[in-house]
Write a protein that holds these residues in place. Structure first.
Motif, PDB file in Angstrom:
ATOM      1  N   ASN A  31     -12.457  -8.744   0.439  1.00  0.00           N
ATOM      2  CA  ASN A  31     -11.677  -7.749   1.188  1.00  0.00           C
ATOM      3  C   ASN A  31     -10.381  -7.349   0.480  1.00  0.00           C
ATOM      4  OD1 ASN A  31     -13.476  -7.491   3.347  1.00  0.00           O
ATOM      5  ND2 ASN A  31     -12.641  -9.322   4.309  1.00  0.00           N
ATOM      6  N   ARG A  32     -10.375  -7.425  -0.828  1.00  0.00           N
ATOM      7  CA  ARG A  32      -9.213  -6.990  -1.600  1.00  0.00           C
ATOM      8  C   ARG A  32      -9.401  -5.570  -2.104  1.00  0.00           C
ATOM      9  NH1 ARG A  32      -8.121 -11.102  -6.028  1.00  0.00           N
ATOM     10  NH2 ARG A  32      -6.352  -9.743  -6.376  1.00  0.00           N
ATOM     11  N   LEU A  33     -10.630  -5.110  -2.117  1.00  0.00           N
ATOM     12  CA  LEU A  33     -10.970  -3.751  -2.535  1.00  0.00           C
ATOM     13  C   LEU A  33     -11.753  -3.116  -1.396  1.00  0.00           C
ATOM     14  CD1 LEU A  33     -10.989  -1.768  -4.992  1.00  0.00           C
ATOM     15  CD2 LEU A  33     -13.205  -2.711  -5.569  1.00  0.00           C
ATOM     16  N   PRO A  34     -11.329  -1.936  -0.915  1.00  0.00           N
ATOM     17  CA  PRO A  34     -12.030  -1.326   0.218  1.00  0.00           C
ATOM     18  C   PRO A  34     -13.458  -0.932  -0.161  1.00  0.00           C
ATOM     19  CG  PRO A  34     -10.288   0.136  -0.588  1.00  0.00           C
ATOM     20  CD  PRO A  34     -10.196  -1.132  -1.361  1.00  0.00           C
ATOM     21  N   ALA A  35     -14.401  -1.382   0.642  1.00  0.00           N
ATOM     22  CA  ALA A  35     -15.814  -1.083   0.400  1.00  0.00           C
ATOM     23  C   ALA A  35     -16.593  -1.361   1.675  1.00  0.00           C
ATOM     24  CB  ALA A  35     -16.356  -1.936  -0.740  1.00  0.00           C
ATOM     25  N   GLY A  36     -17.774  -0.805   1.720  1.00  0.00           N
ATOM     26  CA  GLY A  36     -18.666  -1.063   2.837  1.00  0.00           C
ATOM     27  C   GLY A  36     -20.010  -1.496   2.307  1.00  0.00           C
ATOM     28  N   LYS A  37     -20.713  -2.267   3.067  1.00  0.00           N
ATOM     29  CA  LYS A  37     -22.013  -2.733   2.637  1.00  0.00           C
ATOM     30  C   LYS A  37     -23.067  -2.080   3.515  1.00  0.00           C
ATOM     31  CE  LYS A  37     -24.055  -6.816   0.739  1.00  0.00           C
ATOM     32  NZ  LYS A  37     -24.041  -8.254   0.620  1.00  0.00           N
ATOM     33  N   VAL A  38     -23.921  -1.311   2.891  1.00  0.00           N
ATOM     34  CA  VAL A  38     -25.022  -0.655   3.590  1.00  0.00           C
ATOM     35  C   VAL A  38     -26.290  -1.352   3.127  1.00  0.00           C
ATOM     36  CG1 VAL A  38     -26.247   1.501   3.979  1.00  0.00           C
ATOM     37  CG2 VAL A  38     -23.761   1.517   3.659  1.00  0.00           C
ATOM     38  N   GLY A  39     -26.902  -2.098   4.029  1.00  0.00           N
ATOM     39  CA  GLY A  39     -28.047  -2.899   3.622  1.00  0.00           C
ATOM     40  C   GLY A  39     -27.588  -3.981   2.673  1.00  0.00           C
ATOM     41  N   GLU A  50      -8.948   5.196  -5.554  1.00  0.00           N
ATOM     42  CA  GLU A  50      -7.721   5.790  -6.096  1.00  0.00           C
ATOM     43  C   GLU A  50      -6.492   5.160  -5.432  1.00  0.00           C
ATOM     44  OE1 GLU A  50      -8.115   9.982  -5.460  1.00  0.00           O
ATOM     45  OE2 GLU A  50      -9.751  10.156  -6.904  1.00  0.00           O
ATOM     46  N   ASN A  51      -6.547   4.999  -4.116  1.00  0.00           N
ATOM     47  CA  ASN A  51      -5.434   4.380  -3.390  1.00  0.00           C
ATOM     48  C   ASN A  51      -5.244   2.926  -3.813  1.00  0.00           C
ATOM     49  OD1 ASN A  51      -4.808   6.701  -1.981  1.00  0.00           O
ATOM     50  ND2 ASN A  51      -6.154   6.187  -0.273  1.00  0.00           N
ATOM     51  N   ILE A  53      -5.917   1.669  -6.751  1.00  0.00           N
ATOM     52  CA  ILE A  53      -5.275   1.696  -8.073  1.00  0.00           C
ATOM     53  C   ILE A  53      -3.788   1.983  -7.922  1.00  0.00           C
ATOM     54  CG2 ILE A  53      -5.157   2.927 -10.274  1.00  0.00           C
ATOM     55  CD1 ILE A  53      -8.201   3.423  -9.961  1.00  0.00           C
ATOM     56  N   ARG A  54      -3.440   2.949  -7.076  1.00  0.00           N
ATOM     57  CA  ARG A  54      -2.028   3.281  -6.872  1.00  0.00           C
ATOM     58  C   ARG A  54      -1.232   2.088  -6.339  1.00  0.00           C
ATOM     59  NH1 ARG A  54      -4.252   8.347  -5.350  1.00  0.00           N
ATOM     60  NH2 ARG A  54      -3.662   9.912  -6.890  1.00  0.00           N
ATOM     61  N   LYS A  55      -1.865   1.285  -5.488  1.00  0.00           N
ATOM     62  CA  LYS A  55      -1.184   0.111  -4.935  1.00  0.00           C
ATOM     63  C   LYS A  55      -0.936  -0.958  -5.999  1.00  0.00           C
ATOM     64  CE  LYS A  55      -2.796   0.646  -0.225  1.00  0.00           C
ATOM     65  NZ  LYS A  55      -3.657   0.114   0.826  1.00  0.00           N
ATOM     66  N   GLN A  56      -1.655  -0.891  -7.109  1.00  0.00           N
ATOM     67  CA  GLN A  56      -1.468  -1.861  -8.177  1.00  0.00           C
ATOM     68  C   GLN A  56      -0.268  -1.512  -9.052  1.00  0.00           C
ATOM     69  OE1 GLN A  56      -3.444  -4.570  -7.885  1.00  0.00           O
ATOM     70  NE2 GLN A  56      -4.215  -3.378  -6.167  1.00  0.00           N
ATOM     71  N   TYR A  57       0.239  -0.276  -8.939  1.00  0.00           N
ATOM     72  CA  TYR A  57       1.405   0.142  -9.713  1.00  0.00           C
ATOM     73  C   TYR A  57       2.632  -0.620  -9.255  1.00  0.00           C
ATOM     74  CZ  TYR A  57      -1.152   4.410 -11.135  1.00  0.00           C
ATOM     75  OH  TYR A  57      -2.039   5.297 -11.651  1.00  0.00           O
ATOM     76  N   SER A  58       3.605  -0.704 -10.128  1.00  0.00           N
ATOM     77  CA  SER A  58       4.898  -1.260  -9.738  1.00  0.00           C
ATOM     78  C   SER A  58       5.505  -0.324  -8.708  1.00  0.00           C
ATOM     79  CB  SER A  58       5.822  -1.350 -10.937  1.00  0.00           C
ATOM     80  OG  SER A  58       5.311  -2.234 -11.885  1.00  0.00           O
ATOM     81  N   THR A  59       6.079  -0.894  -7.687  1.00  0.00           N
ATOM     82  CA  THR A  59       6.678  -0.068  -6.649  1.00  0.00           C
ATOM     83  C   THR A  59       8.082   0.335  -7.053  1.00  0.00           C
ATOM     84  OG1 THR A  59       7.505  -1.993  -5.496  1.00  0.00           O
ATOM     85  CG2 THR A  59       5.338  -1.166  -4.816  1.00  0.00           C
ATOM     86  N   TYR A  60       8.566   1.381  -6.454  1.00  0.00           N
ATOM     87  CA  TYR A  60       9.895   1.872  -6.761  1.00  0.00           C
ATOM     88  C   TYR A  60      10.950   0.839  -6.413  1.00  0.00           C
ATOM     89  CZ  TYR A  60      13.953   4.904  -7.007  1.00  0.00           C
ATOM     90  OH  TYR A  60      15.164   5.445  -7.339  1.00  0.00           O
ATOM     91  N   GLU A  61      10.692   0.013  -5.387  1.00  0.00           N
ATOM     92  CA  GLU A  61      11.664  -0.996  -4.982  1.00  0.00           C
ATOM     93  C   GLU A  61      11.862  -2.057  -6.059  1.00  0.00           C
ATOM     94  OE1 GLU A  61      10.236   1.211  -1.781  1.00  0.00           O
ATOM     95  OE2 GLU A  61       9.000  -0.252  -2.804  1.00  0.00           O
TER      96      GLU A  61
END
Length: 108
Positions: A31-39, A50-51, A53-61
């Motif tokens: 549950n660290r990467l959003p995904a669904g399991k179909v069958g 994409e989101n 990957i963006r969360k892996q960037y250094s944050t502005y803070e």
């Protein structure tokens, strides 16, 4: 506004993320990467990847602005924590003494 989402298979998601597909599968399973399991197959939405990957960037803070001699530069820092060790020199000396103490036989 385009409301259609592009879905990707495990192989496509791994290619998109430039990762090994087993790494992508394990991240999804944990549950660290959003995904669904179909069958029996994992399905990924490209926008979610994409989101992620963006969360892996250094944050502005985590970027500090440093001004030195009228020069501005950005400086990154990490929140480091030290693990292990002892808090006081006295406690450390006691533990070293206990470790270095020679075992002697009391019977003579």
């Amino acid at each position: 506004m385009n409301t259609t989402s592009t879905t990707l298979s495990l192989d496509q998601a791994a290619s998109y993320l430039n990762c090994n597909k087993e790494t992508v599968r394990r991240l999804a399973q944990a549950n660290r990467l959003p995904a669904g399991k179909v069958g029996r197959k994992w399905i990924y939405i490209q926008r979610d990847l994409e989101n992620y990957i963006r969360k892996q960037y250094s944050t502005y803070e985590s970027v500090v602005q440093v001004v030195d001699n009228d020069e501005e530069s950005l400086c990154q820092y990490t929140l480091e924590t030290t693990s292990g060790g002892l808090n006081s020199l006295h406690q450390m000396e006691q533990e070293y003494d206990a470790l270095l103490r020679l075992k002697t036989d009391n019977k003579r």
